[in-house]
Design a protein around this motif. Sequence first.
Motif, PDB file in Angstrom:
ATOM      1  N   THR A 177       0.879  -1.290  -0.176  1.00 57.44           N
ATOM      2  CA  THR A 177       0.156  -0.044   0.089  1.00 57.44           C
ATOM      3  C   THR A 177       0.803   1.251   0.013  1.00 57.44           C
ATOM      4  N   THR A 178       0.243   2.371  -0.353  1.00 57.62           N
ATOM      5  CA  THR A 178       0.866   3.530  -0.186  1.00 57.62           C
ATOM      6  C   THR A 178       1.412   4.037   0.928  1.00 57.62           C
ATOM      7  N   GLU A 179       0.782   3.617   1.831  1.00 54.98           N
ATOM      8  CA  GLU A 179       1.063   3.880   3.477  1.00 54.98           C
ATOM      9  C   GLU A 179       2.340   2.934   3.598  1.00 54.98           C
ATOM     10  N   GLU A 180       2.287   1.887   3.160  1.00 59.68           N
ATOM     11  CA  GLU A 180       3.434   1.079   3.870  1.00 59.68           C
ATOM     12  C   GLU A 180       4.606   1.543   3.010  1.00 59.68           C
ATOM     13  N   LEU A 181       4.818   2.193   1.716  1.00 60.46           N
ATOM     14  CA  LEU A 181       5.753   2.882   1.330  1.00 60.46           C
ATOM     15  C   LEU A 181       6.249   3.872   1.853  1.00 60.46           C
ATOM     16  N   GLN A 182       5.106   4.907   2.335  1.00 55.83           N
ATOM     17  CA  GLN A 182       5.595   6.068   3.150  1.00 55.83           C
ATOM     18  C   GLN A 182       6.026   5.463   4.380  1.00 55.83           C
ATOM     19  N   ALA A 183       5.657   4.713   5.040  1.00 58.32           N
ATOM     20  CA  ALA A 183       6.348   4.410   6.361  1.00 58.32           C
ATOM     21  C   ALA A 183       7.730   3.902   6.333  1.00 58.32           C
ATOM     22  N   VAL A 184       8.093   3.400   5.000  1.00 59.34           N
ATOM     23  CA  VAL A 184       9.793   2.903   5.140  1.00 59.34           C
ATOM     24  C   VAL A 184      10.346   4.056   4.295  1.00 59.34           C
ATOM     25  N   GLY A 185       9.739   5.129   4.010  1.00 61.64           N
ATOM     26  CA  GLY A 185      10.393   6.268   3.519  1.00 61.64           C
ATOM     27  C   GLY A 185      10.867   6.119   1.702  1.00 61.64           C
TER      28      GLY A 185
END
Length: 296
Positions: free
Chosen positions: A243-251
């Motif tokens: 998900t986009t949120e997962e990508l954002q969470a790992v930078g």
Amino acid sequence: MSYYVVVGAGPVGRETARLLAEEGHSVVLTSRNTGMIEARAVRTISADATNAVQLAEISKGAEAIFMCAMAAYDRWPTDFFPIMDGTVKAAEETDAKIVVLGNLYGYGESATSPLSPLAPLNPTSRKGTVRGIMWERAARSKVPAIEVRASDYLGNGAITYFSLLALPSLLKKETVSFPGSLDAIHAWSFTKDTAKTLVSAAHYTGEWNRAFHVPSQYASIRELTEKFAAALEFETPKLRELTTEELQAVGFHEGVEMRYLFDNPLVVDASDTEQLLGVTASSLEIMIQETLLDHK
């Protein structure tokens, strides 16, 4: 026999130099770190393409300069422009043509499928904007220019979303996680087909200041994973969409920016390349075999 300069010693640049030498041309392969290349007729020179004076000295008498250099993925807005500018200035100084290795980012998210090389660039991302500006710099130069636009790579040494995010998990027989739709059809360009297109484009006798697409093969992430697993004689692992949120969470902000390429079908029109340059796509099986050379 002609003289050519290839800037950038990645898998495409090295293969381009090899093909040119195989045709009997005099070739120099240059980058900040050229390493070794298995082709006797190819000379390697360590040089910085941002130094137009140095590159022009290397390029004296060249028929064309191939701009195959790559900047760090997260530094495109700062690092790519000086490389392109140095290449263009060197070409103008030596009256050499410019053949640019590009990609499909400049068309933007709203582009009509299949993507046509005649379509206007309308980037919707920072990276697409960078690619668009780079091509405009070459196209507005005092010398003829052609851009060869590839999709995501497969091949020995290719570094792409699939090789970075999917393949490591597949090799460990773990769940494959990937950003974007797992079932949207996607174009895959072979590094060797890309080099063939670059070389053929350099010999093009028609009107320059245009683009050509690399002929590609098509498979969704799910289909491609299944084919890789079959080639490895593995059971196909489970797949899940990042998900986009997962990508954002790992930078991984670049993944967020460019995931639209995998959320929607990506189909390219390479008919001009096939008809005018005589290049066709290798089979997906060959692309997969070459990609796995570093992993067996």
